[in-house]
Design a protein around this motif. Sequence first.
Motif, PDB file in Angstrom:
ATOM      1  N   VAL A   1       2.533  -5.863  -2.297  1.00  0.00           N
ATOM      2  CA  VAL A   1       1.891  -6.268  -3.553  1.00  0.00           C
ATOM      3  C   VAL A   1       0.688  -5.373  -3.838  1.00  0.00           C
ATOM      4  O   VAL A   1       0.479  -4.942  -4.978  1.00  0.00           O
ATOM      5  CB  VAL A   1       1.487  -7.760  -3.491  1.00  0.00           C
ATOM      6  CG1 VAL A   1       0.597  -8.147  -4.662  1.00  0.00           C
ATOM      7  CG2 VAL A   1       2.725  -8.636  -3.464  1.00  0.00           C
ATOM      8  N   PHE A   2      -0.094  -5.072  -2.829  1.00  0.00           N
ATOM      9  CA  PHE A   2      -1.241  -4.193  -3.028  1.00  0.00           C
ATOM     10  C   PHE A   2      -0.801  -2.816  -3.510  1.00  0.00           C
ATOM     11  O   PHE A   2      -1.423  -2.245  -4.403  1.00  0.00           O
ATOM     12  CB  PHE A   2      -2.056  -4.050  -1.736  1.00  0.00           C
ATOM     13  CG  PHE A   2      -3.209  -3.113  -1.885  1.00  0.00           C
ATOM     14  CD1 PHE A   2      -4.364  -3.513  -2.521  1.00  0.00           C
ATOM     15  CD2 PHE A   2      -3.123  -1.817  -1.407  1.00  0.00           C
ATOM     16  CE1 PHE A   2      -5.431  -2.638  -2.675  1.00  0.00           C
ATOM     17  CE2 PHE A   2      -4.165  -0.934  -1.560  1.00  0.00           C
ATOM     18  CZ  PHE A   2      -5.331  -1.348  -2.190  1.00  0.00           C
ATOM     19  N   SER A   3       0.261  -2.272  -2.923  1.00  0.00           N
ATOM     20  CA  SER A   3       0.712  -0.934  -3.343  1.00  0.00           C
ATOM     21  C   SER A   3       1.218  -0.949  -4.781  1.00  0.00           C
ATOM     22  O   SER A   3       0.976  -0.004  -5.533  1.00  0.00           O
ATOM     23  CB  SER A   3       1.782  -0.402  -2.392  1.00  0.00           C
ATOM     24  OG  SER A   3       2.941  -1.204  -2.442  1.00  0.00           O
TER      25      SER A   3
ATOM     26  N   TRP B   1       4.297  -8.567   2.851  1.00  0.00           N
ATOM     27  CA  TRP B   1       4.280  -8.679   1.395  1.00  0.00           C
ATOM     28  C   TRP B   1       2.898  -8.348   0.826  1.00  0.00           C
ATOM     29  O   TRP B   1       2.786  -7.881  -0.311  1.00  0.00           O
ATOM     30  CB  TRP B   1       4.711 -10.077   0.959  1.00  0.00           C
ATOM     31  CG  TRP B   1       6.181 -10.265   1.073  1.00  0.00           C
ATOM     32  CD1 TRP B   1       6.853 -10.952   2.039  1.00  0.00           C
ATOM     33  CD2 TRP B   1       7.174  -9.744   0.201  1.00  0.00           C
ATOM     34  NE1 TRP B   1       8.209 -10.890   1.822  1.00  0.00           N
ATOM     35  CE2 TRP B   1       8.426 -10.146   0.695  1.00  0.00           C
ATOM     36  CE3 TRP B   1       7.125  -8.956  -0.942  1.00  0.00           C
ATOM     37  CZ2 TRP B   1       9.621  -9.806   0.073  1.00  0.00           C
ATOM     38  CZ3 TRP B   1       8.327  -8.618  -1.562  1.00  0.00           C
ATOM     39  CH2 TRP B   1       9.550  -9.036  -1.045  1.00  0.00           C
ATOM     40  N   ILE B   2       1.859  -8.576   1.601  1.00  0.00           N
ATOM     41  CA  ILE B   2       0.510  -8.261   1.128  1.00  0.00           C
ATOM     42  C   ILE B   2       0.383  -6.765   0.847  1.00  0.00           C
ATOM     43  O   ILE B   2      -0.127  -6.357  -0.192  1.00  0.00           O
ATOM     44  CB  ILE B   2      -0.547  -8.730   2.149  1.00  0.00           C
ATOM     45  CG1 ILE B   2      -0.530 -10.253   2.246  1.00  0.00           C
ATOM     46  CG2 ILE B   2      -1.936  -8.223   1.778  1.00  0.00           C
ATOM     47  CD1 ILE B   2      -1.388 -10.801   3.356  1.00  0.00           C
ATOM     48  N   SER B   3       0.861  -5.955   1.772  1.00  0.00           N
ATOM     49  CA  SER B   3       0.775  -4.504   1.567  1.00  0.00           C
ATOM     50  C   SER B   3       1.682  -4.054   0.428  1.00  0.00           C
ATOM     51  O   SER B   3       1.322  -3.146  -0.335  1.00  0.00           O
ATOM     52  CB  SER B   3       1.132  -3.761   2.856  1.00  0.00           C
ATOM     53  OG  SER B   3       2.470  -4.046   3.226  1.00  0.00           O
TER      54      SER B   3
ATOM     55  N   MET C   1      -0.087  -2.099  10.113  1.00  0.00           N
ATOM     56  CA  MET C   1       1.222  -2.688   9.803  1.00  0.00           C
ATOM     57  C   MET C   1       2.180  -2.582  10.976  1.00  0.00           C
ATOM     58  O   MET C   1       3.088  -3.393  11.122  1.00  0.00           O
ATOM     59  CB  MET C   1       1.827  -2.012   8.571  1.00  0.00           C
ATOM     60  CG  MET C   1       1.149  -2.397   7.282  1.00  0.00           C
ATOM     61  SD  MET C   1       1.868  -1.609   5.855  1.00  0.00           S
ATOM     62  CE  MET C   1       3.530  -2.180   5.905  1.00  0.00           C
TER      63      MET C   1
ATOM     64  N   ASN D   1       7.642 -10.545   9.140  1.00  0.00           N
ATOM     65  CA  ASN D   1       6.380 -11.244   8.933  1.00  0.00           C
ATOM     66  C   ASN D   1       6.026 -11.249   7.450  1.00  0.00           C
ATOM     67  O   ASN D   1       6.169 -10.254   6.760  1.00  0.00           O
ATOM     68  CB  ASN D   1       5.274 -10.554   9.736  1.00  0.00           C
ATOM     69  CG  ASN D   1       4.012 -11.375   9.803  1.00  0.00           C
ATOM     70  OD1 ASN D   1       3.698 -12.122   8.886  1.00  0.00           O
ATOM     71  ND2 ASN D   1       3.293 -11.221  10.905  1.00  0.00           N
ATOM     72  N   ASN D   2       5.567 -12.383   6.946  1.00  0.00           N
ATOM     73  CA  ASN D   2       5.219 -12.495   5.529  1.00  0.00           C
ATOM     74  C   ASN D   2       3.999 -11.663   5.149  1.00  0.00           C
ATOM     75  O   ASN D   2       3.773 -11.402   3.970  1.00  0.00           O
ATOM     76  CB  ASN D   2       4.985 -13.966   5.157  1.00  0.00           C
ATOM     77  CG  ASN D   2       6.273 -14.746   5.095  1.00  0.00           C
ATOM     78  OD1 ASN D   2       7.339 -14.186   4.870  1.00  0.00           O
ATOM     79  ND2 ASN D   2       6.189 -16.049   5.311  1.00  0.00           N
ATOM     80  N   LYS D   3       3.220 -11.252   6.113  1.00  0.00           N
ATOM     81  CA  LYS D   3       2.049 -10.423   5.814  1.00  0.00           C
ATOM     82  C   LYS D   3       2.444  -9.030   5.306  1.00  0.00           C
ATOM     83  O   LYS D   3       1.624  -8.330   4.720  1.00  0.00           O
ATOM     84  CB  LYS D   3       1.156 -10.292   7.046  1.00  0.00           C
ATOM     85  CG  LYS D   3       0.475 -11.595   7.407  1.00  0.00           C
ATOM     86  CD  LYS D   3      -0.412 -11.413   8.614  1.00  0.00           C
ATOM     87  CE  LYS D   3      -1.052 -12.732   9.002  1.00  0.00           C
ATOM     88  NZ  LYS D   3      -1.900 -12.600  10.186  1.00  0.00           N
TER      89      LYS D   3
END
Length: 106
Positions: free
Chosen positions: A26-28, A22-24, A11, A18-20
């Motif tokens: 949402v995963f958390s 949001w992936i972490s 990260m 960066n929109n990426k």
Amino acid sequence: VATNGYFQFTMQRLQSGNNKLWISFVFSILFYFGILRRLWVEWETYIPLRYDFLANGDSEAKTEQDHVEQYRCSCMVEYVPESLRGDKELFDFFNALFPGQVERAE
């Protein structure tokens, strides 16, 4: 500093905003709710077993009715004063509070 292999996917290397990211996030959140769900399933399994134990005692180890009654009528007392930490003193104290209702005090 150039990074290779596994450490190029951290990260810290993402740009701010960066929109990426949001992936972490949402995963958390999904991981958190997965843990809560698993705890709930364990709780639903545990509670009927606990109630059965409190109502009937340990069915594998104790089969006599006396042991079942002891499970139902036992309580744990904490912060007992030093003067009442002997079996006889503790029994006398509780027998004075509940005359004729105390069978044992240990």
